[in-house]
Scaffold this motif. Structure first.
Motif, PDB file in Angstrom:
ATOM      1  N   ALA A  57     -38.712   0.453 -27.963  1.00 12.56           N
ATOM      2  CA  ALA A  57     -39.489  -0.338 -28.923  1.00 12.56           C
ATOM      3  C   ALA A  57     -39.679  -1.784 -28.467  1.00 12.56           C
ATOM      4  O   ALA A  57     -38.925  -2.299 -27.650  1.00 12.56           O
ATOM      5  CB  ALA A  57     -38.791  -0.314 -30.281  1.00 12.56           C
ATOM      6  N   GLY A  58     -40.702  -2.427 -29.036  1.00 13.99           N
ATOM      7  CA  GLY A  58     -40.948  -3.841 -28.785  1.00 13.99           C
ATOM      8  C   GLY A  58     -42.102  -4.110 -27.841  1.00 13.99           C
ATOM      9  O   GLY A  58     -42.424  -5.260 -27.576  1.00 13.99           O
ATOM     10  N   TRP A  59     -42.765  -3.076 -27.346  1.00 16.20           N
ATOM     11  CA  TRP A  59     -43.841  -3.230 -26.364  1.00 16.20           C
ATOM     12  C   TRP A  59     -45.201  -3.529 -26.996  1.00 16.20           C
ATOM     13  O   TRP A  59     -46.150  -3.842 -26.297  1.00 16.20           O
ATOM     14  CB  TRP A  59     -43.961  -1.961 -25.504  1.00 16.20           C
ATOM     15  CG  TRP A  59     -44.140  -0.692 -26.278  1.00 16.20           C
ATOM     16  CD1 TRP A  59     -43.150   0.159 -26.685  1.00 16.20           C
ATOM     17  CD2 TRP A  59     -45.356  -0.125 -26.751  1.00 16.20           C
ATOM     18  NE1 TRP A  59     -43.676   1.224 -27.369  1.00 16.20           N
ATOM     19  CE2 TRP A  59     -45.037   1.073 -27.432  1.00 16.20           C
ATOM     20  CE3 TRP A  59     -46.692  -0.509 -26.679  1.00 16.20           C
ATOM     21  CZ2 TRP A  59     -46.004   1.880 -28.021  1.00 16.20           C
ATOM     22  CZ3 TRP A  59     -47.655   0.299 -27.276  1.00 16.20           C
ATOM     23  CH2 TRP A  59     -47.307   1.478 -27.924  1.00 16.20           C
ATOM     24  N   TYR A  60     -45.316  -3.492 -28.277  1.00 17.27           N
ATOM     25  CA  TYR A  60     -46.582  -3.480 -29.011  1.00 17.27           C
ATOM     26  C   TYR A  60     -46.759  -4.737 -29.859  1.00 17.27           C
ATOM     27  O   TYR A  60     -45.844  -5.513 -30.071  1.00 17.27           O
ATOM     28  CB  TYR A  60     -46.607  -2.252 -29.931  1.00 17.27           C
ATOM     29  CG  TYR A  60     -45.285  -2.086 -30.635  1.00 17.27           C
ATOM     30  CD1 TYR A  60     -44.988  -2.813 -31.763  1.00 17.27           C
ATOM     31  CD2 TYR A  60     -44.317  -1.245 -30.111  1.00 17.27           C
ATOM     32  CE1 TYR A  60     -43.760  -2.709 -32.368  1.00 17.27           C
ATOM     33  CE2 TYR A  60     -43.086  -1.125 -30.716  1.00 17.27           C
ATOM     34  CZ  TYR A  60     -42.814  -1.859 -31.849  1.00 17.27           C
ATOM     35  OH  TYR A  60     -41.581  -1.764 -32.432  1.00 17.27           O
ATOM     36  N   GLY A  61     -47.973  -4.869 -30.389  1.00 20.18           N
ATOM     37  CA  GLY A  61     -48.260  -5.951 -31.325  1.00 20.18           C
ATOM     38  C   GLY A  61     -48.043  -7.315 -30.716  1.00 20.18           C
ATOM     39  O   GLY A  61     -48.413  -7.582 -29.585  1.00 20.18           O
ATOM     40  N   LYS A  62     -47.395  -8.160 -31.482  1.00 21.04           N
ATOM     41  CA  LYS A  62     -47.114  -9.520 -31.033  1.00 21.04           C
ATOM     42  C   LYS A  62     -45.608  -9.769 -30.999  1.00 21.04           C
ATOM     43  O   LYS A  62     -45.138 -10.853 -31.325  1.00 21.04           O
ATOM     44  CB  LYS A  62     -47.819 -10.519 -31.945  1.00 21.04           C
ATOM     45  CG  LYS A  62     -49.332 -10.422 -31.871  1.00 21.04           C
ATOM     46  CD  LYS A  62     -50.008 -11.383 -32.826  1.00 21.04           C
ATOM     47  CE  LYS A  62     -51.504 -11.321 -32.716  1.00 21.04           C
ATOM     48  NZ  LYS A  62     -52.111 -10.122 -33.242  1.00 21.04           N
ATOM     49  N   SER A  63     -44.855  -8.734 -30.600  1.00 18.10           N
ATOM     50  CA  SER A  63     -43.401  -8.886 -30.492  1.00 18.10           C
ATOM     51  C   SER A  63     -43.076 -10.077 -29.613  1.00 18.10           C
ATOM     52  O   SER A  63     -43.766 -10.349 -28.631  1.00 18.10           O
ATOM     53  CB  SER A  63     -42.773  -7.619 -29.895  1.00 18.10           C
ATOM     54  OG  SER A  63     -42.912  -6.539 -30.774  1.00 18.10           O
ATOM     55  N   TRP A  69     -32.925  -7.131 -28.498  1.00 16.38           N
ATOM     56  CA  TRP A  69     -33.127  -6.151 -29.560  1.00 16.38           C
ATOM     57  C   TRP A  69     -32.672  -6.673 -30.916  1.00 16.38           C
ATOM     58  O   TRP A  69     -33.412  -6.623 -31.885  1.00 16.38           O
ATOM     59  CB  TRP A  69     -32.390  -4.858 -29.212  1.00 16.38           C
ATOM     60  CG  TRP A  69     -32.535  -3.830 -30.266  1.00 16.38           C
ATOM     61  CD1 TRP A  69     -33.551  -2.929 -30.369  1.00 16.38           C
ATOM     62  CD2 TRP A  69     -31.688  -3.598 -31.378  1.00 16.38           C
ATOM     63  NE1 TRP A  69     -33.385  -2.138 -31.480  1.00 16.38           N
ATOM     64  CE2 TRP A  69     -32.235  -2.534 -32.119  1.00 16.38           C
ATOM     65  CE3 TRP A  69     -30.511  -4.179 -31.835  1.00 16.38           C
ATOM     66  CZ2 TRP A  69     -31.650  -2.054 -33.269  1.00 16.38           C
ATOM     67  CZ3 TRP A  69     -29.933  -3.690 -32.986  1.00 16.38           C
ATOM     68  CH2 TRP A  69     -30.501  -2.645 -33.689  1.00 16.38           C
ATOM     69  N   ALA A  70     -31.464  -7.177 -30.989  1.00 14.68           N
ATOM     70  CA  ALA A  70     -30.892  -7.593 -32.273  1.00 14.68           C
ATOM     71  C   ALA A  70     -31.619  -8.788 -32.881  1.00 14.68           C
ATOM     72  O   ALA A  70     -31.609  -8.970 -34.094  1.00 14.68           O
ATOM     73  CB  ALA A  70     -29.409  -7.921 -32.103  1.00 14.68           C
ATOM     74  N   ASN A  71     -32.252  -9.611 -32.063  1.00 15.26           N
ATOM     75  CA  ASN A  71     -32.945 -10.802 -32.557  1.00 15.26           C
ATOM     76  C   ASN A  71     -34.459 -10.652 -32.556  1.00 15.26           C
ATOM     77  O   ASN A  71     -35.170 -11.620 -32.755  1.00 15.26           O
ATOM     78  CB  ASN A  71     -32.570 -12.011 -31.690  1.00 15.26           C
ATOM     79  CG  ASN A  71     -31.095 -12.294 -31.756  1.00 15.26           C
ATOM     80  OD1 ASN A  71     -30.493 -12.191 -32.806  1.00 15.26           O
ATOM     81  ND2 ASN A  71     -30.508 -12.621 -30.620  1.00 15.26           N
ATOM     82  N   SER A  72     -34.929  -9.459 -32.318  1.00 13.17           N
ATOM     83  CA  SER A  72     -36.357  -9.245 -32.182  1.00 13.17           C
ATOM     84  C   SER A  72     -37.027  -9.009 -33.525  1.00 13.17           C
ATOM     85  O   SER A  72     -36.391  -8.628 -34.498  1.00 13.17           O
ATOM     86  CB  SER A  72     -36.609  -8.034 -31.282  1.00 13.17           C
ATOM     87  OG  SER A  72     -37.986  -7.774 -31.177  1.00 13.17           O
ATOM     88  N   ASP A  73     -38.321  -9.215 -33.529  1.00 15.13           N
ATOM     89  CA  ASP A  73     -39.119  -8.935 -34.712  1.00 15.13           C
ATOM     90  C   ASP A  73     -39.853  -7.603 -34.580  1.00 15.13           C
ATOM     91  O   ASP A  73     -40.841  -7.349 -35.249  1.00 15.13           O
ATOM     92  CB  ASP A  73     -40.121 -10.066 -34.952  1.00 15.13           C
ATOM     93  CG  ASP A  73     -41.095 -10.249 -33.806  1.00 15.13           C
ATOM     94  OD1 ASP A  73     -40.842  -9.715 -32.702  1.00 15.13           O
ATOM     95  OD2 ASP A  73     -42.111 -10.928 -34.004  1.00 15.13           O
ATOM     96  N   TRP A  74     -39.351  -6.732 -33.704  1.00 13.41           N
ATOM     97  CA  TRP A  74     -40.046  -5.473 -33.434  1.00 13.41           C
ATOM     98  C   TRP A  74     -40.316  -4.626 -34.669  1.00 13.41           C
ATOM     99  O   TRP A  74     -41.392  -4.031 -34.757  1.00 13.41           O
ATOM    100  CB  TRP A  74     -39.317  -4.660 -32.352  1.00 13.41           C
ATOM    101  CG  TRP A  74     -38.016  -4.057 -32.787  1.00 13.41           C
ATOM    102  CD1 TRP A  74     -36.787  -4.631 -32.698  1.00 13.41           C
ATOM    103  CD2 TRP A  74     -37.815  -2.771 -33.370  1.00 13.41           C
ATOM    104  NE1 TRP A  74     -35.830  -3.783 -33.192  1.00 13.41           N
ATOM    105  CE2 TRP A  74     -36.444  -2.630 -33.615  1.00 13.41           C
ATOM    106  CE3 TRP A  74     -38.669  -1.729 -33.713  1.00 13.41           C
ATOM    107  CZ2 TRP A  74     -35.903  -1.484 -34.184  1.00 13.41           C
ATOM    108  CZ3 TRP A  74     -38.121  -0.582 -34.281  1.00 13.41           C
ATOM    109  CH2 TRP A  74     -36.750  -0.474 -34.506  1.00 13.41           C
ATOM    110  N   PRO A  75     -39.421  -4.544 -35.670  1.00 16.35           N
ATOM    111  CA  PRO A  75     -39.750  -3.690 -36.817  1.00 16.35           C
ATOM    112  C   PRO A  75     -40.979  -4.179 -37.587  1.00 16.35           C
ATOM    113  O   PRO A  75     -41.762  -3.376 -38.085  1.00 16.35           O
ATOM    114  CB  PRO A  75     -38.502  -3.758 -37.700  1.00 16.35           C
ATOM    115  CG  PRO A  75     -37.392  -4.156 -36.795  1.00 16.35           C
ATOM    116  CD  PRO A  75     -38.050  -5.075 -35.789  1.00 16.35           C
TER     117      PRO A  75
END
Length: 182
Positions: A57-63, A69-75
């Motif tokens: 996860a995290g490859w899409y949008g404006k991540s 991972w723990a500090n990401s806005d991926w969700p």
């Protein structure tokens, strides 16, 4: 995992840890493509050849770029399944090509039914979204014909353009708690 390891993995038949029997090497999707390629070359240079290169996860949008991972806005970006051009200027085609050059298959993480708070899908297609109040997340209504077709086309597009050989679908929502599933 135990079943696969005991009965289907090379570990089960080789009697020990074989450096060439690693199933997958995983990259966090918010890692820049150039870094993925560099790290893959290093891995292979050390004699480690997994079967599959897995981009999570995290490859899409404006991540956020390089976010852990723990500090990401991926969700919050789920549902915007466009490749993040700041992270992957070649749409990850360069990563997929490097994997193939090294004899690896390529896998990309998807959770097509998950719709994050910052997803463009909520704004563009509100009629495709199931968004129960007070839950904190929304779901794509795959029962909606246009939503289903769009999802099918998106995934098929990535399978074709990146040469995906393995499909990874995740669903980390507690569907049963918020939707009556009949």
């Amino acid at each position: 995992r135990r079943l696969i390891r005991r009965h289907f993995s090379p570990f089960a038949t080789s009697g020990g840890r074989d450096r060439e029997s690693i199933f997958a090497f995983e990259f966090w999707g918010a890692t820049r493509s150039a870094t993925m390629i560099e790290d893959l070359r290093d891995l292979v240079g050390r004699g480690i050849r997994p079967e599959i290169l897995w981009v999570d996860a995290g490859w899409y949008g404006k991540s956020r770029i390089g976010a852990e991972w723990a500090n990401s806005d991926w969700p919050s970006q789920c549902g915007d399944w466009t490749m993040n051009a700041a992270l992957h200027p070649q749409g990850m085609a360069d990563v997929a090509a490097e994997a193939r050059r090294n004899g690896l298959e390529f896998m990309l993480w998807f959770a097509p039914e998950n719709i994050g708070a910052k997803s463009e899908a909520k704004r563009i297609h509100p009629d495709w979204i199931l968004d129960p109040p007070g839950v904190g997340y929304a779901l794509l209504d795959l029962g909606h014909p246009a939503a289903w077709q769009s999802t099918f086309d998106m995934i098929s597009g990535y399978v074709g353009s990146l040469g995906l050989t393995c499909y990874r679908q995740d669903s980390n929502q507690g569907l049963d708690r918020h939707f009556a599933l009949a």
